[in-house]
Design a protein around this motif. Structure first.
Motif, short mmCIF file in Angstrom:
data_model
loop_
_atom_site.label_atom_id
_atom_site.label_comp_id
_atom_site.label_asym_id
_atom_site.label_seq_id
_atom_site.Cartn_x
_atom_site.Cartn_y
_atom_site.Cartn_z
N UNK A 1 3.79 111.89 39.95
CA UNK A 1 3.58 113.22 40.51
C UNK A 1 2.48 113.93 39.72
N UNK A 2 1.57 114.56 40.44
CA UNK A 2 0.50 115.34 39.83
C UNK A 2 0.74 116.81 40.15
N UNK A 3 0.68 117.64 39.10
CA UNK A 3 0.78 119.09 39.27
C UNK A 3 -0.62 119.65 39.03
N UNK A 4 -1.26 120.04 40.12
CA UNK A 4 -2.70 120.35 40.13
C UNK A 4 -2.91 121.85 40.25
N UNK A 5 -3.62 122.42 39.29
CA UNK A 5 -3.83 123.88 39.27
C UNK A 5 -4.85 124.28 40.32
N UNK B 1 8.32 108.41 55.44
CA UNK B 1 6.96 108.76 55.05
C UNK B 1 6.38 107.79 54.03
N UNK B 2 7.24 107.06 53.35
CA UNK B 2 6.80 106.07 52.36
C UNK B 2 7.74 104.87 52.40
N UNK B 3 7.30 103.81 51.76
CA UNK B 3 8.09 102.57 51.75
C UNK B 3 8.06 101.97 50.35
N UNK B 4 9.18 101.33 50.00
CA UNK B 4 9.27 100.63 48.72
C UNK B 4 9.35 99.14 49.01
N UNK B 5 8.49 98.37 48.36
CA UNK B 5 8.47 96.92 48.52
C UNK B 5 9.00 96.28 47.23
N UNK B 6 10.06 95.48 47.38
CA UNK B 6 10.66 94.78 46.24
C UNK B 6 10.38 93.29 46.40
N UNK C 1 -5.73 111.77 47.85
CA UNK C 1 -5.86 110.77 46.79
C UNK C 1 -4.50 110.44 46.17
N UNK C 2 -3.68 111.45 45.96
CA UNK C 2 -2.36 111.21 45.38
C UNK C 2 -1.47 110.44 46.35
N UNK C 3 -1.48 110.83 47.61
CA UNK C 3 -0.59 110.18 48.58
C UNK C 3 -0.95 108.71 48.78
N UNK C 4 -2.21 108.40 48.76
CA UNK C 4 -2.57 106.99 48.96
C UNK C 4 -2.20 106.13 47.75
N UNK C 5 -1.91 106.80 46.62
CA UNK C 5 -1.44 106.09 45.42
C UNK C 5 0.08 106.14 45.27
N UNK C 6 0.75 106.70 46.28
CA UNK C 6 2.20 106.81 46.21
C UNK C 6 2.69 107.94 45.32
N UNK C 7 1.80 108.84 44.92
CA UNK C 7 2.16 109.96 44.06
C UNK C 7 2.44 111.22 44.89
N UNK C 8 3.27 112.10 44.34
CA UNK C 8 3.43 113.43 44.92
C UNK C 8 2.32 114.34 44.40
N UNK C 9 2.00 115.38 45.18
CA UNK C 9 1.07 116.41 44.74
C UNK C 9 1.76 117.76 44.82
N UNK C 10 1.88 118.41 43.68
CA UNK C 10 2.45 119.75 43.61
C UNK C 10 1.33 120.74 43.32
N UNK C 11 1.15 121.72 44.21
CA UNK C 11 0.12 122.73 44.03
C UNK C 11 0.62 123.76 43.02
N UNK D 1 1.37 119.42 50.88
CA UNK D 1 1.80 119.34 49.48
C UNK D 1 3.28 118.96 49.42
N UNK D 2 3.65 118.33 48.34
CA UNK D 2 5.05 117.94 48.13
C UNK D 2 5.82 119.00 47.36
N UNK D 3 5.09 119.85 46.65
CA UNK D 3 5.74 120.88 45.87
C UNK D 3 4.83 122.06 45.65
N UNK D 4 5.43 123.20 45.33
CA UNK D 4 4.71 124.41 44.94
C UNK D 4 5.23 124.77 43.55
#
Length: 495
Positions: A69-73, A436-441, A114-124, A185-188
């Motif tokens: 998860x990235x918290x981006x200012x 919205x996403x998938x986990x591959x094991x 960019x975050x979503x394509x890496x499987x990361x959340x983005x919090x504004x 965004x995934x979070x505020x």
């Protein structure tokens, strides 16, 4: 040579501490965040291409470190690192407030992608009240402090939106509403600046508002806390009414109250959220007005005024109704020697404490660039030891706890140079059920299938396919994740 040996010792001892404190392996669900700030000026003077290149490098390194998860200012002083019709472009992006980037781009939208394509959340990440930092000299004509000078007060070279003025609260909620509606965004996320940090000789100029709008509250401190409480509840309700899945998080100063101020306070002697910043964080947690809380525990273990171990135990004891993540200062951690073993830094001891705390569900790194620069071998130790395997986000059943359906129609197609595993998304009626996403094991031939073990995760992706990179016979299992990270049952395919 001595530095290299020192780093090897740190790594080995970190690994042994990890094994000793977590013999069953890493947790499958853990928030692993990193703050990327702009207010320090790290992007000033960069072209669009240079900033994108810098951020790309940071994201790639953080992904290798295990960050999810990235918290981006995006709003440091009532300005914007995104296209806003309400506030001017930030000078921390272009050098001049109100001036759009050239060549044009939208950093928030770019970061979401960019975050979503890496499987990361983005919090504004926004600063709700600060309207001008000390180092800003010129405000754009469209800035709120120019349009509504009666809404702000001056304090220690800053301008602050007055929390006691209802119109200020409504204005901030409009800004957030605009972000949440237009960006995926995934979070505020809001930080620790409510009423300003006290400075000797400075006085908050809000006596007129107290006399006019005190709602019968006699003590000005209680009134200030009331103002912030009303805002937090209003902001939470505003976000959830637009997109219920967007998580509202707050990162307060690391001390709620000292024991000398309150029986429930911690054995510390520092600045206090409740008394000095008028932020009653426990009320927000207990009333469900925030979805996660990240106290900034930037001190070391053994600090005389604010001991890290004392504070992490205090927060663990008092925050159970919402996920608790710990804000970690990387530089201070690696520069401070361990109390029991002065030959290594405090990273192993702090992560051991994390693992021992029942209510601690994650970590947020202050700050992202320090991890990327691998200060004190911190980033390498994350990727090789503590965050070696991927992790899903902590569950938030108070928002939604129902899992989506299983993926369908799994098949393998042989390409000229590889094999690709394909599947079809399950049907979902609304945001609660939509995948919205998938986990591959991946499980080696003959290995028992256990999707509770994150060591078997080979990908977390938004795609409905996975390019098989591994060699040998194996069974692949794919699960679906919804907006809140609820995980479906798995569907398997032998390769």
């Amino acid at each position: 040579m001595k530095i290299f040996k020192y780093q090897i010792v740190i790594f080995v001892l970190s690994f042994l501490a990890f094994l000793g404190s977590n013999a069953s392996g890493q947790s499958k669900r853990e928030f692993r965040g990193a703050w990327i700030q702009c207010v320090n000026g790290q992007f000033l003077g960069m072209t669009t291409k240079e900033m994108q290149s810098t951020l790309t490098h940071q994201l790639e390194e953080l992904q290798k470190d295990g960050v999810n998860a990235i918290i981006f200012q995006v709003r440091p002083e009532c300005d914007a690192l995104y296209k806003s019709r309400l506030e001017p472009w930030s000078r921390f992006l272009t050098g001049t407030q109100g001036e759009a980037p050239s060549p044009y781009w939208d950093p928030l939208q770019w970061m979401v992608d960019q975050c979503h394509k890496r499987g990361m959340e983005l919090h504004a990440w926004i600063n709700p009240y600060r309207a001008k930092t000390k180092t800003t000299n010129n405000l754009a004509r469209s800035h709120v402090a120019i349009q509504h000078p009666e809404w702000v007060f001056s304090y220690d070279g800053q301008l602050i939106l007055n929390p006691g003025i209802p119109e200020c609260r409504e204005y901030i909620c409009r800004v957030v509403d605009d972000i949440v509606r237009r960006y995926d965004v995934d979070g505020l996320h809001i930080d620790d600046y409510f009423y300003p940090y006290p400075v000797a000789g400075q006085k908050i100029d809000d006596s007129r508002q107290f006399q006019a709008n005190n709602n019968g509250i006699r003590d000005i401190g209680d009134w200030r806390r009331y103002n912030v409480n009303v805002f937090i509840q209003q902001l939470h309700d505003s976000i959830s009414s637009v997109k219920p899945w967007v998580k509202f998080g707050v990162s307060p100063f690391g001390i709620y109250r000292n024991k000398k101020s309150s029986p429930i306070g911690s054995e510390t002697n520092g600045l206090q959220n409740y008394d000095d910043l008028y932020a009653d964080v426990l009320m927000w947690v207990n009333n469900g007005w925030v979805d996660y809380v990240v106290p900034q525990l930037y001190w070391e273990i053994g600090h005389k005024t604010a001991d890290y171990e004392t504070l992490i135990k205090w927060w663990n004891s008092h925050v159970s109704k919402r996920p608790l993540y710990i804000g970690e200062d990387i530089e201070r951690t690696v520069k401070k020697a361990g109390l029991n073993n002065p030959g290594i830094n405090q990273m192993p001891a702090k992560f051991k404490l994390h693992d021992q705390m029942r209510n601690v569900k994650g970590t947020v790194l202050w700050y992202a660039k320090a991890a990327v620069d691998n200060i004190g071998n911190y980033g390498t130790t994350l990727r090789n030891v503590y965050w070696r395997y991927p992790a899903l986000q902590p569950a938030m059943p108070f928002i939604d706890g129902d899992a989506p359906g299983k993926v369908k129609k799994m098949k393998v197609i042989s390409m000229p140079d590889c094999k690709v595993l394909f599947w079809t998304a399950p049907k979902g009626k609304g945001w609660e059920d939509e995948a919205v996403k998938y986990v591959v094991y991946r499980f080696a031939h003959g290995e028992k299938i256990n999707i509770d073990n994150p060591a078997n995760i080979v990908a977390i992706t938004m795609n409905t396919f996975y390019e098989i990179k591994e060699q040998g016979k194996a069974t692949y299992v794919v699960t679906a994740l919804d907006r809140m990270g609820n995980e479906s049952n798995g569907k398997k395919k032998k390769i």
